[in-house]
Design a protein around this motif. Structure first.
Motif: not given
Length: 212
Positions: A107-136
């Motif tokens: 679709a030409g959408l270059g702003n999407v990044r995929t990551r396994p759940a456990e890895e992404l969760l650990a990364e966001l916690r380690q980097t203290s990256t806030p999430v502005d929106l969750i759709w689920s």
């Protein structure tokens, strides 16, 4: 395939039989590839459609999360609506992640990044990256305890003014889930009811207390 294999299995046992579909996803036509062994491989899931029909436009910048991405309809909708934001798509299922990445690239959408759940969760916690929106469209069928643990892990990543929008079948416990989230300290409101589904908005409480 067992009813919950796509929820629990990183590498589904069933062979990946790929299919190509064309769906209107939040008003944008997309040609996507799906496959057996992922959630809702043959259609745009009814709950996901209800969610995408009812959510407001996402913020144009920041970090947006598709929690439980499947083949990627929510991630595509987020990326379409917010090309200046970073869209994170996560799942336990590696096949789902591959399909989401392929569909975003097609679709030409270059702003999407995929990551396994456990890895992404650990990364966001380690980097203290806030999430502005969750759709689920969360995996309710994994059971109440596992679902609660999932939400307890991811919701605390929300920024102070962040929001999570969840779609849950009423007869699979949407109202009891809303009550439980409220009891956990979150500000929960029912935003819509359609086709047997509830759409819930979850935010941090504005009285200074926080969920999680």
């Amino acid at each position: 395939m067992g009813v919950s294999e796509h929820y629990f299995t990183a590498s589904p046992a069933v062979e990946a039989e790929e299919r190509t579909h064309r769906f209107a996803i939040r008003g944008v036509e997309h040609t996507v590839v799906t496959a057996s062994g992922v959630f809702s491989a043959d259609r745009l899931d009814k709950g996901t459609q209800v969610l995408l029909d009812r959510v407001p436009d996402p913020p144009q910048t920041g970090t947006l999360l598709d929690l439980g991405c499947g083949w990627g309809p929510i991630a595509l909708a987020l990326a379409d609506a917010a090309p200046g934001a970073t869209v994170l798509a996560t799942d336990v299922n590696e096949r789902s992640l591959t399909l989401t990445a392929r569909n975003a690239e097609a679709a030409g959408l270059g702003n999407v990044r995929t990551r396994p759940a456990e890895e992404l969760l650990a990364e966001l916690r380690q980097t203290s990256t806030p999430v502005d929106l969750i759709w689920s469209n969360p995996p309710v069928r994994i059971g109440k305890g596992a679902l609660h643990n999932l939400l307890l892990a991811w919701l605390p990543l929300l920024s102070d003014d962040g929001e999570a929008w969840l779609v849950v079948l009423k007869n699979l416990g949407a109202d009891s889930l809303a009550t439980w989230l409220t009891d956990q300290g979150w500000d929960v409101s029912r935003q819509a009811s359609s086709k047997g589904f509830r759409v819930l908005r979850v935010r941090r409480r504005q009285d200074g207390s926080t969920g999680g």
